[in-house]
Design an enzyme around this catalytic site. Structure first.
Site, PDB file in Angstrom:
ATOM      1  N   GLY C 153       0.834  -1.192   0.000  1.00 21.12           N
ATOM      2  CA  GLY C 153       0.000   0.000   0.000  1.00 21.12           C
ATOM      3  C   GLY C 153       0.870   1.244   0.000  1.00 21.12           C
ATOM      4  N   CYS C 154       0.259   2.370  -0.360  1.00 23.77           N
ATOM      5  CA  CYS C 154       1.043   3.601  -0.458  1.00 23.77           C
ATOM      6  C   CYS C 154       1.584   4.008   0.909  1.00 23.77           C
ATOM      7  CB  CYS C 154       0.199   4.713  -1.073  1.00 23.77           C
ATOM      8  SG  CYS C 154      -1.413   4.965  -0.302  1.00 23.77           S
TER       9      CYS C 154
END
EC number: 1.2.1.38
Lengths: 350, 350, 350, 350
Positions: C153-154
């Site tokens: 995920g970012c």
């Protein structure tokens, strides 16, 4: 001061409705007794607009739940089409109730123009005839008594405030009017559309609805009325990465006036006693940030390097003077309040 | 592929200089041997522009510290006035060095026009005559060999790319050209000015320099050249709350063309083989966000509701196609590189 | 250089998909043979993302229309849930095809954790075990050969790049980790939601998903793995009025290190040879604007005035290093390309 | 209602001064008789802040031109250092004049702390002792009579409103307080600085002044006072790309309270009768957009996934409740007006 006026607001979950409440709840003569938003019926306003939490407001209900005979004035913030239908119902159920319509439904005098631009015949052409066009500074007499006050569109408000005195005086020509307009993104409403997402609209700029925006014929109607002739204008709107604010840059040909200075003088004289209209200093560039959140309009005129032309610039807050603020101003006129009541707030800058 | 070309960049602490480096350091044929910024001399570029930290670049020096004979090409990102003086010095010290000037100093052919708009006589009218106007798509032959390539202003780039083929074909008239232009705030540079502070420019919109912007006479010069006649245009720029991007909305009269479709056809034909110019789909609205960070220009034409007129819209990134990108494109032409070298990156959206 | 790798991109109508194409079309070893977007099947990419118009790309098709055996690599940009299902189908139909998944489906090792946070049991726990966690700098060996590369995920990307070397060295404690995170609005995707409208998100700031964001357990998994212990972190994300960019401010307790300088040294050593990770200058404040559009990560460490604590700050572009860029970096590792291929572009500032 | 109070505003050309006028000119009991701005003396306010053009205000003068004995109250919006000097002069020349100071000069009780953080010894430690700390909701008795009211810094206002009742009740610990703060760019003032240019601050996010921001010791002083102990806090501010608004995310350890719900109850009880403080709905995320332009503060508390901790979030408009609005609120307390006078406006959203 008149007694408290009982008001209903239809379409309270949109930006226009919210701004009407932001201003209206501080009005000493207004009492909001019903707020409607059909998809949110049953909820408190604070769940739809948390910034209004501190105001004492009734919960949202459906339009059907309102008892029209209990209501002195209806502010209508519904979409066009829906507005005309319910307004007819209200006026039939409660003839003394007055309507301040912020939708487009009662703005156009000509039923064919309406049908052409809005895609369906008007359901009540007879009421349309009785509506007053709610550009306050230019139509107070009719506004005072009309059963329906059709508040102008945001762009027409900015354009007409800037141009009507000039057209009326013959100072500019109605040929070849180029109205290059720019609006913040609230102009597109609170509905979910891809082009109004932050990531799409932010850090970008584009025109939209070139030649097909419905505010075009509205502008033409009122300019034409002032000129006593049919008018066709170039109206080219652009979407600007900011929430509020609208600026129009009207590139016009001179009529009887010789230059920008004479046009400024005409505007200054026309609006000398108007509390909300300011003619900017000679070299001052109107900026939407200087009217944000207020009912102000800011206008200036500049010489064009092309001989025989001038550039008229106007700035408003599209949600206030372009909608909710002007609706309250019209309410004040219609119900006998001082016109600035609830509209005293200065612009929020920065 | 030609050998590496040794380059100096003057004025490396401005946005234009930074964007030239952002693109140029990936150019396989460019070697930046000197970067100047007199007030920052001695510092590494990373202290002035941290986003360039990963590039291997020489530290900043003063203009005086550069040995011009060691340099094959000079990219000049200095202000006007300063640029012409140093360019003359460079060309005298090192006649084989070629100049790609991003300032305004060599754009105007007419010395009186220059003096009038820039407030001082030009120091080297003879060099001014030898400079090529660097609107790449329209002047490749001259760019290939000229000692000085005068890169166009950002607004003229957007305007001329959109209008030159139409003017050249007689498809539009040069009378009554209304160019309503909108720019992001980097157009005003990195200098400290109150009106470019975030709190002043954000969430606001205003025109500026109406009738007095120096890109006006530059546009007139090139339109006039294409038309074979003197031209005066209305050029009305606006400041938009975004960092990059420029959009021009040109409201023009038709000449020999009958409508927007014919104008689109002319543009499509003119730019059929151009890698950086795209004519948008028929109803597609050019948006600056769709060219951000790239050397692309996006153009479209729309019918005006006023008969006999049309609306031409063009969008560029002011720092790229409007300045540093076009400078590199001109470098590629001048030094025999494939024209897209170092300019392949697609726009950064969102 | 290896031969061209045939690629499919699933979910090409989202921001992550678009950014993968923006970068990937310039990759000399990648050939996009299929792009899917079920609701837009049949359309050209240019109609969904006009900024990609200049790239030669196949039209959009449905997932069902792709012949998996023709495809060497699949980049998956579909939502979680949908991703795991189609990935199993692909791997069964074409076992040699490799998957680079940008969704959340193969990030969590523990099936119960997955089920708890994502609301449904995983459909293919056996494939989940074979997936490599795609935090490139920390997992190259597994990435080189795994059938599925689960891109982080970012937020986890930003957090783990900043903290893993410190946790691994015991330099900071895993007790009491406060990760205050801030993201631009593209982090919420291109779907239509009221809170990501320009008018709602602009000029405002708020936290969201406090204590319930799905990137929390992902961070805990990887921090815990590095620490050899179960970890619970405070992960508090905020929505910031900008399109791209993510900044994490990790308020941590010191372990074996005595101060920020020692932590910086550990990070500097850990990332000395990494092309995309930069430890900022000693007093330089990491800014998302300094990594925008690039695959860079920028990290720094500061002393806390509370004794025994430090503040670790990391900045990335959420769509690039936080998603599409890291996916390409992983592709480069998995298919034997130089790791910076197609990721050389410097940040776009301003 | 008391008679009109004659007021001077020092430093009327800054954002704080402008916002004080925006609100103050609508106050029925306030009469601004002098506005100062030394570098703009002689100009009308409209030239410095066009959005105030419609207000009837005296022209700007120098500080030296004000006759202090004619003035009942002085609002001081000068920088620290300059403020303390002129305040002493005023109080010596006109002992009955009361001072509402928006600078930092009279906030810190301890002269050594002042000297250390502000870089110079205080010129009037004796007056410093007599000043009341102007956090209205927590210090009304002192504010009512003090000669100098030292309005808190913007960050301390947001932090202390959120935390003081919790600290005072022992519900949270004062150990290990992590205050991660975020501010719009007006917080940096109207001075010309590179980092507050639109192009630098827009579309970016970064921390600043980590461990060195002067609001840190101010927070510690007041938290310490409520706790009856010395306190050191982590105060980590960030610059956010918006003009107005401030949000604090305080990551705290529980004291006697067991969870967020108990903390909310304490805050709800403490502020039950406060017109400007709202405890948000249980899962409502405080957003600065929901208080913009108003004197409101919005607070909520959330459980942390780390046992024994909680997250307290507070939002204000930094120029209103964080400065000018609170100054007027203090004026109302000090001069016997209803506390909401001139502060009734609801937030401007969007």
């Amino acid at each position: 001061m008149p007694a408290k006026v009982k008001a209903a607001l239809l379409g309270a979950s949109g930006y226009t409705g919210a701004d009407l409440l932001r201003l209206g709840v501080l009005h000493p003569g207004l009492d909001f007794v019903a707020l409607t938003a059909n998809t949110h019926a049953g909820k408190p306003m604070s769940s739809v607009f948390p910034h209004l939490s501190s105001a004492k407001l009734p919960d949202l209900v459906t339009n059907e739940a309102v008892e029209w005979t209990d209501v002195d004035v209806v502010f209508c913030g519904l979409p066009h089409g829906a507005s005309q239908k319910i307004i007819v119902e209200i006026l039939e159920a409660s003839p003394k109730t007055r309507i301040i319509d912020m939708s487009a439904d009662y703005r156009l005098r000509d039923v064919e123009t309406y049908a052409k631009w809005y895609g369906a015949p008007h359901v009540s052409p007879e009421w349309q005839k009785k509506a007053a066009y709610g550009l306050t500074e230019h139509n107070r007499d009719a506004i005072r008594t009309a059963p329906i006050i059709a508040c102008p569109g945001c762009y027409p408000t900015a354009v007409l405030l800037a141009l009507l005195p000039l057209v009326g005086a013959g100072a500019i020509s109605t040929e070849d009017m180029i109205i290059d307009a720019k609006s913040g993104i609230t102009g597109a409403g609170r509905g979910l559309k891809q082009n109004t997402l932050f990531a799409e609209a932010g850090e970008s700029l584009s025109p939209y609805s070139i030649g097909s925006h419905r505010h075009g014929p509205e502008i033409e109607q009122e300019i034409g009325k002032a000129a006593g002739a049919e008018v066709v204008v170039n109206f080219t709107p652009h979407l600007i990465p900011m929430s509020r604010g609208e600026l129009i840059t009207a590139h016009v040909r001179l009529g009887s006036a010789r230059n920008a200075a004479e046009l400024r003088d005409i505007l200054a004289a026309a609006y000398a006693d108007e509390p909300f209209i300011r003619i900017a200093g000679r070299s001052e560039m109107p900026a939407t940030g200087h009217v944000r959140g207020s009912n102000h309009a800011l206008i200036n005129v500049f010489d064009d390097r092309i001989p025989g032309r001038a550039i008229v610039v106007g700035a408003i807050d599209n949600l206030v003077k372009g909608s909710a603020g002007q609706a309250i101003q019209n309410f004040n006129v219609a119900f006998g309040f001082a016109e600035t009541t609830a509209l005293e707030a200065l612009p929020l800058f920065p």
